[in-house]
Design a protein around this motif. Sequence first.
Motif, PDB file in Angstrom:
ATOM      1  N   HIS A  16       0.880  -1.176   0.000  1.00  0.00           N
ATOM      2  CA  HIS A  16       0.000   0.000   0.000  1.00  0.00           C
ATOM      3  C   HIS A  16       0.916   1.224   0.000  1.00  0.00           C
ATOM      4  O   HIS A  16       1.685   1.423   0.942  1.00  0.00           O
ATOM      5  CB  HIS A  16      -0.861  -0.039   1.265  1.00  0.00           C
ATOM      6  CG  HIS A  16      -1.959   0.970   1.326  1.00  0.00           C
ATOM      7  ND1 HIS A  16      -1.749   2.318   1.132  1.00  0.00           N
ATOM      8  CD2 HIS A  16      -3.291   0.832   1.569  1.00  0.00           C
ATOM      9  CE1 HIS A  16      -2.907   2.962   1.266  1.00  0.00           C
ATOM     10  NE2 HIS A  16      -3.855   2.070   1.519  1.00  0.00           N
ATOM     11  N   SER A  17       0.831   2.021  -1.044  1.00  0.00           N
ATOM     12  CA  SER A  17       1.765   3.141  -1.181  1.00  0.00           C
ATOM     13  C   SER A  17       1.674   4.143  -0.051  1.00  0.00           C
ATOM     14  O   SER A  17       2.654   4.820   0.258  1.00  0.00           O
ATOM     15  CB  SER A  17       1.501   3.893  -2.490  1.00  0.00           C
ATOM     16  OG  SER A  17       1.951   3.167  -3.602  1.00  0.00           O
ATOM     17  N   PHE A  18       0.491   4.261   0.550  1.00  0.00           N
ATOM     18  CA  PHE A  18       0.305   5.354   1.508  1.00  0.00           C
ATOM     19  C   PHE A  18       0.427   4.896   2.957  1.00  0.00           C
ATOM     20  O   PHE A  18       0.213   5.677   3.879  1.00  0.00           O
ATOM     21  CB  PHE A  18      -1.046   6.027   1.268  1.00  0.00           C
ATOM     22  CG  PHE A  18      -1.225   6.438  -0.173  1.00  0.00           C
ATOM     23  CD1 PHE A  18      -0.298   7.261  -0.781  1.00  0.00           C
ATOM     24  CD2 PHE A  18      -2.293   5.975  -0.923  1.00  0.00           C
ATOM     25  CE1 PHE A  18      -0.428   7.632  -2.119  1.00  0.00           C
ATOM     26  CE2 PHE A  18      -2.443   6.337  -2.249  1.00  0.00           C
ATOM     27  CZ  PHE A  18      -1.513   7.167  -2.859  1.00  0.00           C
ATOM     28  N   ASN A  19       0.750   3.627   3.165  1.00  0.00           N
ATOM     29  CA  ASN A  19       1.033   3.146   4.519  1.00  0.00           C
ATOM     30  C   ASN A  19       2.496   3.461   4.802  1.00  0.00           C
ATOM     31  O   ASN A  19       3.382   2.925   4.140  1.00  0.00           O
ATOM     32  CB  ASN A  19       0.766   1.645   4.622  1.00  0.00           C
ATOM     33  CG  ASN A  19       0.970   1.119   6.040  1.00  0.00           C
ATOM     34  OD1 ASN A  19       1.651   1.740   6.851  1.00  0.00           O
ATOM     35  ND2 ASN A  19       0.376  -0.028   6.326  1.00  0.00           N
ATOM     36  N   PRO A  20       2.783   4.328   5.800  1.00  0.00           N
ATOM     37  CA  PRO A  20       4.172   4.753   6.025  1.00  0.00           C
ATOM     38  C   PRO A  20       5.039   3.708   6.725  1.00  0.00           C
ATOM     39  O   PRO A  20       6.247   3.907   6.839  1.00  0.00           O
ATOM     40  CB  PRO A  20       4.008   5.987   6.917  1.00  0.00           C
ATOM     41  CG  PRO A  20       2.731   5.739   7.658  1.00  0.00           C
ATOM     42  CD  PRO A  20       1.837   4.975   6.709  1.00  0.00           C
ATOM     43  N   ASP A  77      13.769  -2.596   1.003  1.00  0.00           N
ATOM     44  CA  ASP A  77      14.592  -2.993  -0.143  1.00  0.00           C
ATOM     45  C   ASP A  77      15.522  -4.157   0.197  1.00  0.00           C
ATOM     46  O   ASP A  77      15.741  -5.041  -0.638  1.00  0.00           O
ATOM     47  CB  ASP A  77      15.405  -1.790  -0.638  1.00  0.00           C
ATOM     48  CG  ASP A  77      14.553  -0.850  -1.479  1.00  0.00           C
ATOM     49  OD1 ASP A  77      14.079  -1.284  -2.551  1.00  0.00           O
ATOM     50  OD2 ASP A  77      14.324   0.301  -1.056  1.00  0.00           O
ATOM     51  N   ALA A  78      16.052  -4.158   1.417  1.00  0.00           N
ATOM     52  CA  ALA A  78      16.997  -5.225   1.789  1.00  0.00           C
ATOM     53  C   ALA A  78      16.312  -6.590   1.799  1.00  0.00           C
ATOM     54  O   ALA A  78      16.955  -7.597   1.496  1.00  0.00           O
ATOM     55  CB  ALA A  78      17.601  -4.933   3.162  1.00  0.00           C
ATOM     56  N   VAL A  79      15.034  -6.628   2.133  1.00  0.00           N
ATOM     57  CA  VAL A  79      14.315  -7.916   2.164  1.00  0.00           C
ATOM     58  C   VAL A  79      14.158  -8.441   0.738  1.00  0.00           C
ATOM     59  O   VAL A  79      14.443  -9.605   0.452  1.00  0.00           O
ATOM     60  CB  VAL A  79      12.941  -7.760   2.848  1.00  0.00           C
ATOM     61  CG1 VAL A  79      12.151  -9.061   2.768  1.00  0.00           C
ATOM     62  CG2 VAL A  79      13.115  -7.319   4.297  1.00  0.00           C
ATOM     63  N   PHE A  80      13.712  -7.548  -0.156  1.00  0.00           N
ATOM     64  CA  PHE A  80      13.578  -7.976  -1.556  1.00  0.00           C
ATOM     65  C   PHE A  80      14.940  -8.383  -2.120  1.00  0.00           C
ATOM     66  O   PHE A  80      15.055  -9.393  -2.833  1.00  0.00           O
ATOM     67  CB  PHE A  80      12.951  -6.869  -2.399  1.00  0.00           C
ATOM     68  CG  PHE A  80      12.895  -7.215  -3.863  1.00  0.00           C
ATOM     69  CD1 PHE A  80      12.112  -8.261  -4.315  1.00  0.00           C
ATOM     70  CD2 PHE A  80      13.671  -6.514  -4.782  1.00  0.00           C
ATOM     71  CE1 PHE A  80      12.087  -8.611  -5.660  1.00  0.00           C
ATOM     72  CE2 PHE A  80      13.649  -6.857  -6.129  1.00  0.00           C
ATOM     73  CZ  PHE A  80      12.855  -7.909  -6.565  1.00  0.00           C
ATOM     74  N   LEU A 108       5.614  -3.457  -3.587  1.00  0.00           N
ATOM     75  CA  LEU A 108       6.468  -2.285  -3.805  1.00  0.00           C
ATOM     76  C   LEU A 108       7.638  -2.374  -2.838  1.00  0.00           C
ATOM     77  O   LEU A 108       7.544  -3.005  -1.793  1.00  0.00           O
ATOM     78  CB  LEU A 108       5.722  -0.989  -3.472  1.00  0.00           C
ATOM     79  CG  LEU A 108       4.417  -0.665  -4.181  1.00  0.00           C
ATOM     80  CD1 LEU A 108       3.782   0.569  -3.533  1.00  0.00           C
ATOM     81  CD2 LEU A 108       4.672  -0.425  -5.651  1.00  0.00           C
ATOM     82  N   THR A 109       8.724  -1.705  -3.192  1.00  0.00           N
ATOM     83  CA  THR A 109       9.756  -1.384  -2.203  1.00  0.00           C
ATOM     84  C   THR A 109       9.959   0.117  -2.316  1.00  0.00           C
ATOM     85  O   THR A 109       9.485   0.736  -3.283  1.00  0.00           O
ATOM     86  CB  THR A 109      11.092  -2.117  -2.488  1.00  0.00           C
ATOM     87  OG1 THR A 109      11.723  -1.486  -3.606  1.00  0.00           O
ATOM     88  CG2 THR A 109      10.895  -3.594  -2.769  1.00  0.00           C
ATOM     89  N   PRO A 110      10.642   0.737  -1.357  1.00  0.00           N
ATOM     90  CA  PRO A 110      10.843   2.185  -1.491  1.00  0.00           C
ATOM     91  C   PRO A 110      11.506   2.560  -2.825  1.00  0.00           C
ATOM     92  O   PRO A 110      11.218   3.608  -3.393  1.00  0.00           O
ATOM     93  CB  PRO A 110      11.737   2.520  -0.294  1.00  0.00           C
ATOM     94  CG  PRO A 110      11.344   1.494   0.729  1.00  0.00           C
ATOM     95  CD  PRO A 110      11.102   0.229  -0.064  1.00  0.00           C
ATOM     96  N   ALA A 111      12.367   1.665  -3.348  1.00  0.00           N
ATOM     97  CA  ALA A 111      13.098   2.004  -4.573  1.00  0.00           C
ATOM     98  C   ALA A 111      12.420   1.499  -5.845  1.00  0.00           C
ATOM     99  O   ALA A 111      12.737   1.981  -6.933  1.00  0.00           O
ATOM    100  CB  ALA A 111      14.514   1.417  -4.497  1.00  0.00           C
ATOM    101  N   PHE A 235      -4.403   0.857  -4.155  1.00  0.00           N
ATOM    102  CA  PHE A 235      -3.633   1.828  -3.372  1.00  0.00           C
ATOM    103  C   PHE A 235      -2.150   1.806  -3.749  1.00  0.00           C
ATOM    104  O   PHE A 235      -1.278   1.944  -2.911  1.00  0.00           O
ATOM    105  CB  PHE A 235      -3.851   1.561  -1.874  1.00  0.00           C
ATOM    106  CG  PHE A 235      -5.315   1.459  -1.546  1.00  0.00           C
ATOM    107  CD1 PHE A 235      -6.123   2.579  -1.556  1.00  0.00           C
ATOM    108  CD2 PHE A 235      -5.912   0.236  -1.303  1.00  0.00           C
ATOM    109  CE1 PHE A 235      -7.485   2.500  -1.305  1.00  0.00           C
ATOM    110  CE2 PHE A 235      -7.270   0.133  -1.043  1.00  0.00           C
ATOM    111  CZ  PHE A 235      -8.062   1.265  -1.053  1.00  0.00           C
ATOM    112  N   LEU A 236      -1.918   1.617  -5.036  1.00  0.00           N
ATOM    113  CA  LEU A 236      -0.551   1.616  -5.553  1.00  0.00           C
ATOM    114  C   LEU A 236      -0.358   2.898  -6.351  1.00  0.00           C
ATOM    115  O   LEU A 236      -0.979   3.075  -7.403  1.00  0.00           O
ATOM    116  CB  LEU A 236      -0.330   0.413  -6.475  1.00  0.00           C
ATOM    117  CG  LEU A 236      -0.418  -0.970  -5.829  1.00  0.00           C
ATOM    118  CD1 LEU A 236      -0.345  -2.057  -6.895  1.00  0.00           C
ATOM    119  CD2 LEU A 236       0.698  -1.153  -4.805  1.00  0.00           C
TER     120      LEU A 236
END
Length: 495
Positions: A16-20, A77-80, A108-111, A235-236
């Motif tokens: 979910h893009s908007f979940n911080p 990102d490290a998990v992916f 998604l990942t942050p990157a 929500f992407l």
Amino acid sequence: MAARRILAGGIAQESHSFNPILTGRDSFTITEGAEAVRRARGTNSTLGGIIAAAEAAGAEVTVPVMFRAQSGGPVEDAVFAEVKAAMLDAARKGNFDAIALPLHGGMLTPALHDPEGVLIQELRAIVGPAVPITAAFDLHAHVTPATLNACDVLAGYLTNPHADQGATGRRAGDAAFAMLDGRLDPVLAWAHLPMLTLGNDRTDEAPLQGLHARARAAVEAGKVYDTSIFNAQQFLDVPGLGQVVMAYGNGRSEEAEVLVAALAAELWAAREALIGTYPGLEECLARAVAGTPRPLILGDQGDRVAAGAPGDSTVTLHALLNLGTEIPAAVPITDAEGVARCRAAGVGAAVTVTVGGRYSTAAPPVTLTGEVVAAGEGASLVYAGPAEKGQRAHVGPYAVLRAGKLTVVLTAFPYAYIDPEYYRAMGVEPAKQRVVITRSGYHFTLNYAAIGECITVDTPGMSSYRVAELPFTVARPFYPLDDLDVTPQVRLRRR
Ligand SMILES: [Zn+2]
């Protein structure tokens, strides 16, 4: 001939893009190697379906890693990177006959906007064009050109609520063997539509039921090999967010093109009908107070962990506390600090804690005084199903607080409660409540059907379908936020 060898595994989570709150490694259930195969065998999961296809073909399955988590914020990102490295390393060393990947497609990942596409592309770069690569995705996947170009056959769930995870894995696995046997030469026809489905999008009801029936008829008639209709997670905030309709022809594209053009036109024409409405929370609670034959199992639309929301909304808790009368009710709230305070006090202790509303802003935190009736860490459960029946999961740190007839289940991590076994793992029996709250909008309706009347209620929050209230930027333009004139274009991909 030596047994064929299939590479499977990977990572499955819906973001979910908007979940911080980023989804970290400790949110995943991780299995590896023979243990991953043993645990998934026979379960209604995509990996279970891939294993069934391989074993029916007398092949061996290698699973370097399988990471699975419920929906949530983007994955670190490290998990992916860890999962990708394990998969690529296996592909380099393994000399596999084919690759079949049980992924989600909406991560998604942050990157990265499309980590699954990156994984499939990098696997393709290692094994070359001749080795079949297939994948099984969730119906809510964000399907990109990168994925479709690198993957030979992509199979999506055909049901929402999802009941065909295993069958989808089986389609992906069977396709890989059909290619190896020379029985399948997949030719993809696909179309993208810049629109969202927003609530009236069950596949067992109109309008999607009709589209799926038409697609299934084409497969059964032998006109096309396989079809999928992807209704992207809403929500992407990613480029190209929308619907993807696809069909694979076997060696020829004409019928697949005709089918995809018709389905895409029908989907676009149905865009208004795909926006649903829900009953209000207050009217449902009023029914519960008056008395209903069976418990009301309410899906909190605005805070669906199943759609990646944080699970700490207090909207339903406030409403229950404001009823003016007490009814037996169970409400889950994600609140790590609240759990820690209750666990420190111990089972049997009276505590006053302030819970929820840290990330969900639709309602303020709630201060509760009650008794800690259960607490612990690592409670394990097996989904009763039918959705994902047999799937194992565990609950991290938790505490159950009883305040009068109200039971508040506090957990350090968010859960969607799509199966009643989540409650039972923490000592709460949902069948004994008048109201049970879940953090799901669809899937709980299958697994609680035996217990109560399942209703998704219109509540505000991060996963509400009032998408105009969300800060979309790169995903736009899309319907219904933008006024678009679309003629669906069918594109082709040959191996
Ligand atoms: Zn889904």
